[in-house]
Every structure is written in C-alpha cells, then in structure tokens.
Design an enzyme around this catalytic site. Structure first.
Site, short mmCIF file in Angstrom:
data_model
loop_
_atom_site.label_atom_id
_atom_site.label_comp_id
_atom_site.label_asym_id
_atom_site.label_seq_id
_atom_site.Cartn_x
_atom_site.Cartn_y
_atom_site.Cartn_z
N ASP A 74 9.74 2.68 1.61
CA ASP A 74 8.29 3.41 2.05
C ASP A 74 8.11 3.20 3.47
O ASP A 74 7.99 2.59 3.97
CB ASP A 74 7.27 2.92 1.22
CG ASP A 74 6.16 3.95 1.50
OD1 ASP A 74 5.83 4.71 2.40
OD2 ASP A 74 5.08 3.34 0.63
N PHE B 183 0.85 -1.13 0.16
CA PHE B 183 0.10 -0.01 -0.01
C PHE B 183 0.80 1.14 -0.06
O PHE B 183 1.39 1.74 0.98
CB PHE B 183 -0.76 0.13 1.18
CG PHE B 183 -1.88 1.17 1.18
CD1 PHE B 183 -2.98 1.29 0.31
CD2 PHE B 183 -1.65 2.37 1.84
CE1 PHE B 183 -3.74 2.29 0.18
CE2 PHE B 183 -2.57 3.42 1.70
CZ PHE B 183 -3.54 3.43 0.94
N LYS C 189 3.32 11.03 7.37
CA LYS C 189 2.54 10.82 8.56
C LYS C 189 3.23 11.66 9.72
O LYS C 189 2.91 12.82 9.86
CB LYS C 189 2.59 9.28 8.88
CG LYS C 189 1.93 8.66 7.59
CD LYS C 189 0.44 9.01 7.46
CE LYS C 189 -0.34 7.80 6.71
NZ LYS C 189 -1.76 8.25 6.36
#
Length: 266
Positions: free
Chosen positions: A235, A150, A264
């Site tokens: 990632d 994802f 984030k």
C-alpha cells in the site's frame, strides 16, 4: 466570500466553522483554519492569513496548489468532454494506463476513485487469485495485515484495523484477516498457512505514526511470500510517487510487490 442562495456575503472563520458544524456530519475534526486560496506551497484563509502548507494533503497536493499546467489541462479537458461512463471508451483512459504501466513497470493498471476502493480491489483480486490459481478452498482465503495499519475506512478495511476508534460501533466485521506485529518477519513466517493468499503492508506506516520498519524487512517479506506462494501487496498510497526520496518506498530495498496500491499524488 460565500454564496448563500442568491446572495454573496463576506464571512469570517468562525461563521464558516459554525455552518459546517451545524450541517456537516462530524466525521473529521480539522484545525480551525478555513482556507480559500492556494498557490504553490502557500495557502490563505478567509481572514487573509497566509500559511506554508507542509502537509500537502498527505501527498495529494505534492504538485502544489493551482499548478498552472494542471489547471490548463483541467480547463481544456472540461471544455471537450467532462465524463464518460465505462459503457463507452474514451481517448484518455488508454494512454493514462500506458503511462502508469511504463512508470511503474507493471503489466496492467486498474484506476479507481479513492484509495479505499483501490485497497478493496486489491483484496478482491488476491482472494480471487487464491481460489482460482493457488487452489485455496472456497471461502477459506486469509490475508495477513499489520497492527497499526491504515488502509481506509470501509467496513472490510476497518475489520482488520487495530485502532478501536475506527471499529467502534461498525460491526459485525469481515472475516478472513490475520493481524501481526509490524516489522516482525518471524511473526509473518508464523502466520502463513496453506490458506494464506496475500500479505498487505505499508512500506512505511503512515497514520500509525510514521513508523519505518527494520532495514531488510520488505526484502525478507518478499522472499518469504515467494517461498510460500503468497502475494505481496504494498500500500503505497501515502508513500508512493517520490515522497520518501525514491519513486516508491519499496525501491529503497529493491522490492517489487506483486500488487502495488497507489493514490493521493497520482
């Protein structure tokens, strides 16, 4: 309390949900909890019920809700200068980049607005590097990714998703990606060819189900990429900045990727 036009009215949970369902596009299906306040690890809904926030917005709120130092800095900056375009310089970008580079040990940083934009930028940089530095024929660059990944929801990113729900109805898809099984170093070795420019991987798969790869996987991937002149892109949008017990999840195997994607909690 909600401000509807010029009128402030008290509303309950189901009223908020009804309005959102009526006017908001149905792209997410969250819990039927309507939050209105937050302080530290606690949040409160519109009916006055308190919850312990164990999600922290997938690490975007690692610092807690309404952290006083962040609120103070936000107000101070908003009262001086709220926004500049990249047509100008400002006195915050340079020191920010300096701080991030010293924190991570990388030479340069390129700030973006969202994680998906950061992933897209990494993909572009890898392809450009492949053509200019590695000498891959124009239009032939390949990037290896993992099933269960994802990395975001843009058209290019869902093009290499193995989750059919994310792809349904959004084709045609962007070519140039090769999917392999996550955690399988032999599959990575078999997938590499002269046109491979990068291997992009989550050190721990997040939305795929919190999947931790076999011990030594990241180190073996790094060595394999170095052997074949392939960029290793990690990632760390969900795993980075302390969420796995070290600053970065790659640190557990003493791996420093060629590119690291953060977000984030940044």
């Amino acid at each position: 309390m909600a401000n509807l036009g010029n009128e402030t009215v008290k509303m309950e949970t189901q009223e908020y949900i009804k309005i959102e369902s009526r006017f908001g596009a149905h792209n997410y299906f969250p819990l039927d909890v309507v939050l209105t306040k937050g302080n530290g690890v606690w949040v409160e809904d519109v009916d006055g019920v308190r919850y312990l926030d164990c999600l922290s917005a997938y690490s975007a709120v690692n610092q807690g809700h309404c952290h006083p130092r962040i609120v103070k800095t936000l107000i101070e900056q908003a009262q001086k200068l709220q926004l500049t375009s990249r047509a100008f310089r400002n006195d915050q970008l340079g020191p920010f980049c300096d701080q991030i580079c010293h924190l991570t040990g990388y030479e340069m940083v390129l700030p973006m607005n969202t994680g998906a934009e950061a992933v897209e930028t990494a993909l572009k940089a890898a392809r450009k590097w492949g053509y200019i530095v590695k000498g891959v024929p124009a239009g032939k660059a390949e990037i290896i990714v993992c099933n269960g990944n994802f990395h975001g929801r843009t058209v290019t990113i869902i093009s290499f998703s193995s989750e059919e729900q994310y792809r349904d109805g959004f084709g045609p898809f962007t070519p140039g990606f090769v999917n392999i099984q996550y955690g399988d170093i032999a599959a990575l070795k078999d997938a590499i060819n002269p046109n491979t420019v990068a291997f992009m991987v989550e050190p721990i798969q997040g939305e795929g189900g919190i999947i931790v790869p076999p011990e030594g996987y990241l180190k073996a991937a790094q060595e394999l990429c170095a052997e074949h002149n392939v960029l290793l892109i990690a990632d760390e949008i969900q795993t980075g900045l302390g969420r796995t017990g070290k600053l970065f999840a790659c640190d557990h195997e003493d791996v420093k990727p060629d590119m690291m994607i953060l977000g984030k909690a940044l």
